[in-house]
Design an enzyme around this catalytic site. Sequence first.
Site, PDB file in Angstrom:
ATOM      1  N   HIS A 119       0.908  -1.363  -0.163  1.00  0.00           N
ATOM      2  CA  HIS A 119      -0.070   0.064   0.109  1.00  0.00           C
ATOM      3  C   HIS A 119       0.849   1.229   0.212  1.00  0.00           C
ATOM      4  CE1 HIS A 119      -3.086   2.905   1.705  1.00  0.00           C
ATOM      5  NE2 HIS A 119      -3.753   2.184   0.657  1.00  0.00           N
ATOM      6  N   ASP A 177      -6.852  13.734  -7.876  1.00  0.00           N
ATOM      7  CA  ASP A 177      -6.536  12.447  -6.904  1.00  0.00           C
ATOM      8  C   ASP A 177      -7.472  11.738  -6.779  1.00  0.00           C
ATOM      9  OD1 ASP A 177      -5.364  10.480  -5.632  1.00  0.00           O
ATOM     10  OD2 ASP A 177      -4.539  11.701  -3.981  1.00  0.00           O
ATOM     11  N   MET A 178      -8.105  10.711  -7.341  1.00  0.00           N
ATOM     12  CA  MET A 178      -9.367  10.044  -7.199  1.00  0.00           C
ATOM     13  C   MET A 178      -9.275   8.643  -7.426  1.00  0.00           C
ATOM     14  SD  MET A 178     -10.925  10.814 -10.947  1.00  0.00           S
ATOM     15  CE  MET A 178     -11.562   9.440 -11.453  1.00  0.00           C
ATOM     16  N   ALA A 179     -10.036   7.834  -6.587  1.00  0.00           N
ATOM     17  CA  ALA A 179     -10.319   6.452  -6.543  1.00  0.00           C
ATOM     18  C   ALA A 179     -11.214   6.444  -7.859  1.00  0.00           C
ATOM     19  CB  ALA A 179     -10.866   5.817  -5.479  1.00  0.00           C
ATOM     20  N   GLY A 309      -8.151  19.584  -6.217  1.00  0.00           N
ATOM     21  CA  GLY A 309      -6.859  19.704  -5.325  1.00  0.00           C
ATOM     22  C   GLY A 309      -7.176  20.902  -4.386  1.00  0.00           C
TER      23      GLY A 309
HETATM   24  N1  LIG Z   1      -3.002   3.690  -2.383  1.00  0.00           N
HETATM   25  C1  LIG Z   1      -4.038   3.085  -2.390  1.00  0.00           C
HETATM   26  O1  LIG Z   1      -4.325   2.090  -2.543  1.00  0.00           O
HETATM   27  C2  LIG Z   1      -5.414   3.976  -2.557  1.00  0.00           C
HETATM   28  C3  LIG Z   1      -6.592   3.487  -2.993  1.00  0.00           C
HETATM   29  C4  LIG Z   1      -7.688   4.243  -3.107  1.00  0.00           C
HETATM   30  C5  LIG Z   1      -7.716   5.537  -2.726  1.00  0.00           C
HETATM   31  N2  LIG Z   1      -6.447   5.878  -2.577  1.00  0.00           N
HETATM   32  C6  LIG Z   1      -6.376   7.732  -2.074  1.00  0.00           C
HETATM   33  O2  LIG Z   1      -7.678   8.030  -1.149  1.00  0.00           O
HETATM   34  C7  LIG Z   1      -7.681   9.143  -1.463  1.00  0.00           C
HETATM   35  C8  LIG Z   1      -9.227   9.919  -1.581  1.00  0.00           C
HETATM   36  O3  LIG Z   1      -9.643   9.504  -3.048  1.00  0.00           O
HETATM   37  P1  LIG Z   1     -11.138   9.668  -3.397  1.00  0.00           P
HETATM   38  O4  LIG Z   1     -11.372   9.257  -4.688  1.00  0.00           O
HETATM   39  O5  LIG Z   1     -12.056   9.376  -2.111  1.00  0.00           O
HETATM   40  O6  LIG Z   1     -11.058  11.282  -3.348  1.00  0.00           O
HETATM   41  P2  LIG Z   1     -12.428  12.311  -3.350  1.00  0.00           P
HETATM   42  O7  LIG Z   1     -13.423  11.874  -3.899  1.00  0.00           O
HETATM   43  O8  LIG Z   1     -12.479  13.032  -2.171  1.00  0.00           O
HETATM   44  O9  LIG Z   1     -11.648  13.313  -4.394  1.00  0.00           O
HETATM   45  C9  LIG Z   1     -11.505  13.014  -5.757  1.00  0.00           C
HETATM   46  C10 LIG Z   1     -10.923  14.380  -6.481  1.00  0.00           C
HETATM   47  O10 LIG Z   1     -11.917  15.282  -6.734  1.00  0.00           O
HETATM   48  C11 LIG Z   1     -11.703  16.573  -6.185  1.00  0.00           C
HETATM   49  N3  LIG Z   1     -12.783  17.459  -5.765  1.00  0.00           N
HETATM   50  C12 LIG Z   1     -13.440  17.100  -4.585  1.00  0.00           C
HETATM   51  N4  LIG Z   1     -14.490  18.026  -4.546  1.00  0.00           N
HETATM   52  C13 LIG Z   1     -14.337  19.043  -5.441  1.00  0.00           C
HETATM   53  C14 LIG Z   1     -14.862  20.283  -5.925  1.00  0.00           C
HETATM   54  N5  LIG Z   1     -15.908  20.607  -5.207  1.00  0.00           N
HETATM   55  N6  LIG Z   1     -14.455  20.897  -6.890  1.00  0.00           N
HETATM   56  C15 LIG Z   1     -13.384  20.379  -7.573  1.00  0.00           C
HETATM   57  N7  LIG Z   1     -12.893  19.210  -7.222  1.00  0.00           N
HETATM   58  C16 LIG Z   1     -13.109  18.499  -6.142  1.00  0.00           C
HETATM   59  C17 LIG Z   1     -10.507  16.501  -5.052  1.00  0.00           C
HETATM   60  O11 LIG Z   1      -9.571  17.429  -5.150  1.00  0.00           O
HETATM   61  C18 LIG Z   1      -9.774  15.188  -5.703  1.00  0.00           C
HETATM   62  O12 LIG Z   1      -8.773  15.683  -6.664  1.00  0.00           O
HETATM   63  C19 LIG Z   1      -6.860   9.678  -2.695  1.00  0.00           C
HETATM   64  O13 LIG Z   1      -5.391  10.472  -2.055  1.00  0.00           O
HETATM   65  C20 LIG Z   1      -6.455   8.614  -3.328  1.00  0.00           C
HETATM   66  O14 LIG Z   1      -5.206   8.204  -3.874  1.00  0.00           O
HETATM   67  C21 LIG Z   1      -5.412   5.235  -2.321  1.00  0.00           C
END
Ligand SMILES: NC(=O)c1ccc[n+]([C@@H]2O[C@H](COP(=O)([O-])OP(=O)(O)OC[C@H]3O[C@@H](n4cnc5c(N)ncnc54)[C@H](O)[C@@H]3O)[C@@H](O)[C@H]2O)c1
Length: 336
Positions: A119, A177-179, A309
């Site tokens: 991870h 950065d999005m899942a 971001g």
């Molecule tokens: N390493 C791993 O195995 C793993 C697996 C899954 C997720 N993750 C991490 O989990 C974290 C969370 O992911 P997530 O998909 O839940 O993120 P999220 O849904 O909170 O956000 C996704 C993206 O949408 C953007 N965003 C959110 N609201 C916004 C708005 N109002 N206007 C404009 N942009 C907006 C965020 O800045 C981000 O870039 C990330 O850092 C991801 O790398 C890591």
Amino acid sequence: MSTVTIKQEDAKQLAINKLVAAGLVEEHAEKVAEVLIHADLRNVNSHGVLRTEHYVNRIKAGGINPTANISFNQTGTVTGVVDGDDGLGHVIGDIAMDHAIQMAKENGVGMVTAMNSSHCGALSYFVQKAAESNLIGIAMTHTDKIVVPFGGKTSFLGTNPIAYGIPAKTHKPFILDMATSTVALGKVLQHKEEGKSIPEGWGVDAEGKAVTNPAEVVSLTPFGGPKGYGLSLIVDVFSGLLAGAAFGPHIGKMYDDLDKKRKLGHYFCAINPANFNDLETFLTNMDQMIDELHDSEPAPGFTKVYIPGEIEQLNEENNRKNGITIASSVYDYLTN
Ligand SMILES: NC(=O)c1ccc[n+]([C@@H]2O[C@H](COP(=O)([O-])OP(=O)(O)OC[C@H]3O[C@@H](n4cnc5c(N)ncnc54)[C@H](O)[C@@H]3O)[C@@H](O)[C@H]2O)c1
């Protein structure tokens, strides 16, 4: 939920202490803690110091090599492979992105896959590093299965995140950065804990039927139907197959088989805008794009149009001054 607000340096040191006590070499513990704090500062607490306990358990069980000898093999002018020796993904990812950055500075592009990893945390950390060097950064990682393929009944893919970091001249970098799942499993579990129902479309039961009771969720859905499903597969190809790692259902589980090495793969890329356009022009145009988006009129129910971001960057500004807020249970673990 009861929480504790703590200075980032203190939280970082607590995480380092736990990891070192579990046997992780100090240099690796420092990097892991830095990536975890990066997430907590941005209020992405799901990928912050909360994860320390899991890493400690996995190291103790033998599923992570605490003294990994991470190596890099440059396979071409702009390509290379990092072998993580089953260490922690944060350290492996950081080394891989550093090599991609170096190659992009020298030759315009750098692409590095990582193998024998685990991870790696929030991908924003790695792409931000590229953007801070005036490069475009891309990162992807596959994860173990929890998401159904579009049209399928049972899970096949992980939450497979993808991230892009793009520099601007005066603004902070654009960081998407999005899942590729509609939501993270953590959000479903949070609703369950709070006794709330979830919107239809977040998760399905064992029959593949959409449910609104979080307790019935067996698998998550890809975001945007077939589009998110396709993108999730792309992540699995780039970070899994291209890296010589497993795909979908064959990926080592995060929370089971703690004694087994997960053998995860990641993909990192850095692109030098200066090899395509005058750098100053590119950065100025990014600023203009961001300014024009900020000038866009918000729709009913919204106060502002944000850049990907940006909300996390505002959180970081605030938390750097006031400390990071973590669950009391996480604080208790770190201090005991
Ligand atoms: N390493 C791993 O195995 C793993 C697996 C899954 C997720 N993750 C991490 O989990 C974290 C969370 O992911 P997530 O998909 O839940 O993120 P999220 O849904 O909170 O956000 C996704 C993206 O949408 C953007 N965003 C959110 N609201 C916004 C708005 N109002 N206007 C404009 N942009 C907006 C965020 O800045 C981000 O870039 C990330 O850092 C991801 O790398 C890591």
